[in-house]
Design an enzyme around this catalytic site. Structure first.
Site, PDB file in Angstrom:
ATOM      1  N   GLU A  85      29.402 -63.730 -27.340  1.00 36.24           N
ATOM      2  CA  GLU A  85      28.051 -63.729 -26.676  1.00 36.24           C
ATOM      3  C   GLU A  85      27.851 -61.788 -26.952  1.00 36.24           C
ATOM      4  O   GLU A  85      28.572 -61.240 -26.349  1.00 36.24           O
ATOM      5  CB  GLU A  85      27.711 -64.060 -25.504  1.00 36.24           C
ATOM      6  CG  GLU A  85      27.880 -65.448 -25.160  1.00 36.24           C
ATOM      7  CD  GLU A  85      27.012 -65.792 -23.844  1.00 36.24           C
ATOM      8  OE1 GLU A  85      26.733 -67.330 -24.091  1.00 36.24           O
ATOM      9  OE2 GLU A  85      27.564 -65.103 -23.029  1.00 36.24           O
ATOM     10  N   CYS A 110      38.015 -61.354 -12.151  1.00 31.92           N
ATOM     11  CA  CYS A 110      36.935 -61.073 -11.588  1.00 31.92           C
ATOM     12  C   CYS A 110      36.203 -62.092 -11.131  1.00 31.92           C
ATOM     13  O   CYS A 110      36.096 -62.978 -11.815  1.00 31.92           O
ATOM     14  CB  CYS A 110      36.006 -59.924 -11.641  1.00 31.92           C
ATOM     15  SG  CYS A 110      36.998 -58.581 -12.571  1.00 31.92           S
ATOM     16  N   HIS A 220      32.639 -51.742  -6.741  1.00 25.98           N
ATOM     17  CA  HIS A 220      32.185 -53.056  -6.105  1.00 25.98           C
ATOM     18  C   HIS A 220      32.371 -53.157  -4.627  1.00 25.98           C
ATOM     19  O   HIS A 220      31.772 -53.860  -3.767  1.00 25.98           O
ATOM     20  CB  HIS A 220      32.162 -54.327  -7.204  1.00 25.98           C
ATOM     21  CG  HIS A 220      31.770 -54.155  -8.269  1.00 25.98           C
ATOM     22  ND1 HIS A 220      30.322 -53.766  -8.372  1.00 25.98           N
ATOM     23  CD2 HIS A 220      32.392 -54.729  -9.699  1.00 25.98           C
ATOM     24  CE1 HIS A 220      30.361 -54.090  -9.864  1.00 25.98           C
ATOM     25  NE2 HIS A 220      31.684 -54.789 -10.216  1.00 25.98           N
ATOM     26  N   CYS A 344      24.343 -58.709 -16.439  1.00 30.39           N
ATOM     27  CA  CYS A 344      25.813 -58.935 -16.686  1.00 30.39           C
ATOM     28  C   CYS A 344      26.160 -60.244 -16.166  1.00 30.39           C
ATOM     29  O   CYS A 344      26.070 -60.612 -15.605  1.00 30.39           O
ATOM     30  CB  CYS A 344      26.550 -57.574 -15.711  1.00 30.39           C
ATOM     31  SG  CYS A 344      25.389 -55.962 -16.447  1.00 30.39           S
TER      32      CYS A 344
HETATM   33  N1  SAH Z   1      34.698 -55.658 -18.221  1.00 26.95           N
HETATM   34  C1  SAH Z   1      34.032 -54.612 -17.785  1.00 26.95           C
HETATM   35  C2  SAH Z   1      33.036 -54.907 -18.605  1.00 26.95           C
HETATM   36  C3  SAH Z   1      32.063 -55.640 -18.972  1.00 26.95           C
HETATM   37  S1  SAH Z   1      31.001 -56.385 -17.345  1.00 26.95           S
HETATM   38  C4  SAH Z   1      34.029 -54.067 -16.199  1.00 26.95           C
HETATM   39  O1  SAH Z   1      34.317 -54.815 -16.239  1.00 26.95           O
HETATM   40  O2  SAH Z   1      33.240 -53.202 -16.481  1.00 26.95           O
HETATM   41  C5  SAH Z   1      29.431 -55.761 -16.607  1.00 26.95           C
HETATM   42  C6  SAH Z   1      29.735 -55.561 -15.715  1.00 26.95           C
HETATM   43  O3  SAH Z   1      28.881 -56.821 -14.600  1.00 26.95           O
HETATM   44  C7  SAH Z   1      30.309 -55.022 -14.547  1.00 26.95           C
HETATM   45  O4  SAH Z   1      29.841 -53.596 -13.849  1.00 26.95           O
HETATM   46  C8  SAH Z   1      30.985 -55.944 -13.929  1.00 26.95           C
HETATM   47  O5  SAH Z   1      31.561 -56.151 -12.534  1.00 26.95           O
HETATM   48  C9  SAH Z   1      29.209 -56.625 -13.586  1.00 26.95           C
HETATM   49  N2  SAH Z   1      29.416 -57.381 -13.134  1.00 26.95           N
HETATM   50  C10 SAH Z   1      30.510 -59.258 -13.300  1.00 26.95           C
HETATM   51  N3  SAH Z   1      29.878 -60.795 -13.349  1.00 26.95           N
HETATM   52  C11 SAH Z   1      28.461 -59.735 -12.562  1.00 26.95           C
HETATM   53  C12 SAH Z   1      27.467 -61.357 -11.769  1.00 26.95           C
HETATM   54  N4  SAH Z   1      27.715 -62.294 -11.687  1.00 26.95           N
HETATM   55  N5  SAH Z   1      26.591 -59.995 -11.679  1.00 26.95           N
HETATM   56  C13 SAH Z   1      26.631 -58.895 -12.216  1.00 26.95           C
HETATM   57  N6  SAH Z   1      27.059 -57.988 -12.165  1.00 26.95           N
HETATM   58  C14 SAH Z   1      28.425 -58.953 -12.559  1.00 26.95           C
HETATM   59 FE1  SF4 Z   2      35.765 -58.317 -14.632  1.00 27.32          FE
HETATM   60 FE2  SF4 Z   2      34.977 -57.328 -16.469  1.00 27.32          FE
HETATM   61 FE3  SF4 Z   2      36.784 -58.877 -17.123  1.00 27.32          FE
HETATM   62 FE4  SF4 Z   2      34.425 -59.624 -15.773  1.00 27.32          FE
HETATM   63  S1  SF4 Z   2      34.520 -58.645 -18.105  1.00 27.32           S
HETATM   64  S2  SF4 Z   2      36.279 -60.541 -15.502  1.00 27.32           S
HETATM   65  S3  SF4 Z   2      33.828 -58.186 -14.847  1.00 27.32           S
HETATM   66  S4  SF4 Z   2      36.990 -56.988 -16.241  1.00 27.32           S
END
Ligand code: SAH
Ligand code: SF4
Length: 349
Positions: A85, A110, A220, A344
């Site tokens: 996506e 995560c 976070h 996000c």
């Molecule tokens: N993997 C990288 C980039 C992609 S995620 C990272 O984790 O930084 C992009 C952002 O969305 C990150 O800050 C992530 O922690 C956040 N994110 C993930 N799940 C989310 C959710 N359910 N609600 C809001 N932000 C979220």
């Molecule tokens: Fe964590 Fe970023 Fe990977 Fe989602 S995309 S699992 S927030 S590292």
């Protein structure tokens, strides 16, 4: 578009160098939809290119536009059938930000993230990464044509789609080089941001290789106990290791870093959490270079995963005030694209 393949094609066909420049401009700057559109080339050459090269490395499976038209999500089918996506968001009217993916899924696991729940499938190639930007350039051109308006530009690029950029650094760094190449996409380094869950070695590499690209850290949680629980990356790179990586980053770049903080009701939004967050920020030093973004948690499933709920507006406001008591300034970010699951953490193919 595979840039090396294009160069090889021109060489094999004994075409002069200036042709490459013409073609690159037509594809990357002007967002041509097909080779046949590049009328500065002979018909024969255009036909040959159509049969031997491809402009985009994926097919469009679906495009979803939010009611307000300010966020658009595309589901793209890669040559092996995998789906990714990519999202286009307008934080302000006419200013478009492309949120691009760098992996199919993500291995970081995560607990609050939809991509994390998918697990890891594979890395994207540099071509598959930059093609998402090409895709949005073409999209905006088509949109303008149908609305009979002047085409709007993709202004900024954020690596905040699916995947962890530092787990696919070879391809991500190649894609950054192409995006900032004036002969290709021509983006300024400062228009590009990379977001990481906090891989310390990656932060160091980025400081050395791309000191002008913006860095965002998905923090976070400001206690190891909580971060361990929700972000497995913390078991390897804990807050101490993150702190040292950031100190090193500032020494090299002296540039602002964004700390992302999703607001989880009753989990990381208490006065004590704010105090721990402020302490963490002060322990890093260079506080004027650290910018806190408080982000609304987007529900990834219904019923909510692991009982996670977003903090209310009031709680978020109180948390911000608590931070201010400790002289930490924060911005509350509104979440765009929630309605089409383009926000996000909601990206999952
Ligand atoms: N993997 C990288 C980039 C992609 S995620 C990272 O984790 O930084 C992009 C952002 O969305 C990150 O800050 C992530 O922690 C956040 N994110 C993930 N799940 C989310 C959710 N359910 N609600 C809001 N932000 C979220
Ligand atoms: Fe964590 Fe970023 Fe990977 Fe989602 S995309 S699992 S927030 S590292």
């Amino acid at each position: 578009m595979d840039i090396k393949k294009l160069e090889n094609f021109l060489q094999e066909n004994n075409l002069p160098k200036f042709r490459l420049g013409q073609i690159q401009k037509a594809i990357f700057t002007d967002g041509a939809f097909s080779f046949s559109e590049i009328t500065t080339l002979s018909k024969e050459l255009r036909e040959k290119m159509e049969s031997q090269l491809r402009l985009l490395s994926f097919e469009t499976e679906k495009v979803l536009v939010a009611k307000d038209g300010q966020s658009i999500k595309a589901l793209l089918k890669l040559h092996d059938g995998d789906l990714i996506e990519t999202v286009l968001i307008a934080p302000k009217p006419g200013i478009w930000s492309a949120c691009i993916s760098c992996q199919v899924g993500c291995a970081m696991g995560c607990r609050f993230c939809a991509t994390g729940k998918m697990g890891f499938k594979r890395d994207l190639t540099a071509e598959e990464i930059t093609d998402q930007v090409l895709f949005w350039r073409q999209y905006l051109k088509l949109k303008a044509k149908s609305e009979k308006l002047k085409a709007e530009e993709v202004s900024t690029i954020v690596y905040m789609g699916m995947g962890e950029p530092f787990n696919n650094w070879d391809n991500v760094s190649e894609s950054i080089k192409n995006l900032t190449d004036e002969k290709l996409f021509g983006f300024g380094s400062r228009s590009i941001s990379v977001s990481t869950s906090g891989i310390a070695s990656g932060i160091e590499r980025m400081a050395n290789e791309f000191p002008q690209i913006n860095l965002a850290i998905s923090l976070h949680f400001a206690s190891d106990k909580k971060r361990d629980l929700y972000m497995p990356v913390n078991k390897k790179d804990n807050l101490e290791s993150l702190k040292n990586a950031l100190k090193g980053y500032f020494t090299i770049t002296n540039r602002k870093v964004f700390l992302e903080y999703i607001m989880l009701d009753g989990i990381n939004d208490t006065a004590l959490d704010a105090k721990m967050l402020a302490d963490f920020i002060y322990s890093i030093g260079s506080t004027h270079l650290l910018h806190m973004n408080l982000i609304r948690y987007n529900m990834t499933s219904d019923p909510p995963a692991g009982g996670l709920q977003p903090s209310s507006k009031t709680r978020t406001q109180i948390f911000k005030q608590e931070l201010e008591k400790h002289q930490v300034h924060a911005t509350i970010r509104k979440s765009l694209g929630e309605e089409i699951k383009a926000a996000c953490g909601q990206l999952a193919s």
